[in-house]
Design an enzyme around this catalytic site. Structure first.
Site, short mmCIF file in Angstrom:
data_model
loop_
_atom_site.label_atom_id
_atom_site.label_comp_id
_atom_site.label_asym_id
_atom_site.label_seq_id
_atom_site.Cartn_x
_atom_site.Cartn_y
_atom_site.Cartn_z
N TYR A 92 28.76 -39.21 -33.86
CA TYR A 92 27.49 -38.51 -34.11
C TYR A 92 27.74 -37.07 -33.62
CZ TYR A 92 22.45 -37.89 -33.95
OH TYR A 92 20.93 -37.40 -34.14
N LYS A 95 28.11 -39.62 -38.41
CA LYS A 95 26.68 -38.94 -38.81
C LYS A 95 26.87 -37.46 -38.61
CE LYS A 95 21.89 -38.30 -38.06
NZ LYS A 95 20.55 -38.27 -37.33
#
Length: 293
Positions: free
Chosen positions: A133, A161
């Site tokens: 992330y 992400k």
């Protein structure tokens, strides 16, 4: 080609005394699942940095219970120290989720080698697929595309992400996804949902979807149905709303406040986030009305 999917970075609801309102949070889960979206909990829009360890564990359990298998759940375990990140990830592993997102360490400045060690150690510690992330504006640490490529080779790192907002970085991550089967890219920036999905992203993880669940779901369902015009139209609505709302201040606080003005059960954000302000509320209200919310 497998269907694209949307996750909403779900808000965490609070009572007036700042304790978590699990009932109201469950209601937000139901609302998103009904719209056709999956759930990411304890992310940036979920005030994760303001939650205690035990609260995150309980929150994850309540969300998983409420979803009841009707949608996917990803939960963020990332903390500055690898040690605490592993402790959290093991709890989430025990509860059972579809993915464990690990935000880059914040406060601690990391080399790329440090990031590789951090993510590898966490991914080694759990059975659940781990998602990198990247949100450098908030953590001051950035996963370079070459580092993502190295980590993509790990058997339990399933994707990334990207919340950096830079299209060239997203393109570089997408290139890693094309080169490494089983490494999925999820786009974070709400103005890039349609673009990302049509350029190889597996899905998106959206904060703004808290306020516009149906519009977010429509972008994805139109892409999956091959309706490019419909997807573009939904994206324009989503993007215009984003510009209008986010120019008023810190996005996660504004998302929460916009929800609050329609449903006070979501509560405020934990201090020291922006205090509700009548002038800002009026401006948010105008945006909500303009977009028929």
């Amino acid at each position: 080609m497998s269907d694209k999917e949307a996750f909403v970075a779900l808000v965490t609801c609070f009572h007036d005394d700042e304790t978590i309102n699990y009932g109201a949070t469950r209601a937000q889960v139901r609302r998103q699942v009904a719209a056709g979206n999956n759930i990411m909990c304890a992310g940036t829009n979920g005030d994760f940095s303001a939650l205690t360890f035990d609260e995150k564990v309980r929150l994850c359990g309540e969300v998983v219970d409420e979803v009841g298998g009707k949608a996917k759940v990803i939960v963020n375990a990332g903390m500055p120290a690898t040690y605490e990140t592993i402790l959290l990830a093991k709890e989430f592993d025990r509860i059972g989720v579809d993915g464990i997102a690990v935000i880059t360490p914040f406060f601690i400045a990391c080399t790329q080698d440090g990031l590789i060690r951090h993510f590898t150690t966490v991914a080694d510690a759990v059975q659940t697929p781990v998602y990198l992330y990247d949100i450098p504006a908030r953590t001051q640490n950035h996963i370079e595309p070459a580092t993502a490529r190295t980590l993509a080779a790990h058997g339990n790192i399933a994707g990334i992400k990207d919340s950096g907002g830079a299209q060239d970085t997203l393109e570089a991550y997408l290139a890693v996804g094309r080169a490494v089967p089983g490494f999925d890219v999820y786009s974070g920036p709400d103005h890039l949902v349609h673009w990302a999905l049509t350029n190889g992203a597996k899905g998106c993880i959206s904060g703004l979807g808290n306020v516009m669940p149906e519009v977010l779901a429509r972008i994805v369902s139109c892409v999956n149905a091959g309706d490019e015009a419909g997807a573009a139209e939904a994206q324009k609505t989503f993007g215009d709303f984003r510009v209008a709302l986010y120019k008023l201040g810190y996005p996660p606080a504004l998302v929460k406040r916009a929800l609050y003005l329609r449903d006070p059960s979501v509560g405020a954000s934990r201090q020291p986030a922006l205090l509700p302000d009548p002038e800002t509320d009026r401006a948010i209200e105008e945006v909500l009305v303009a977009f028929d919310l």
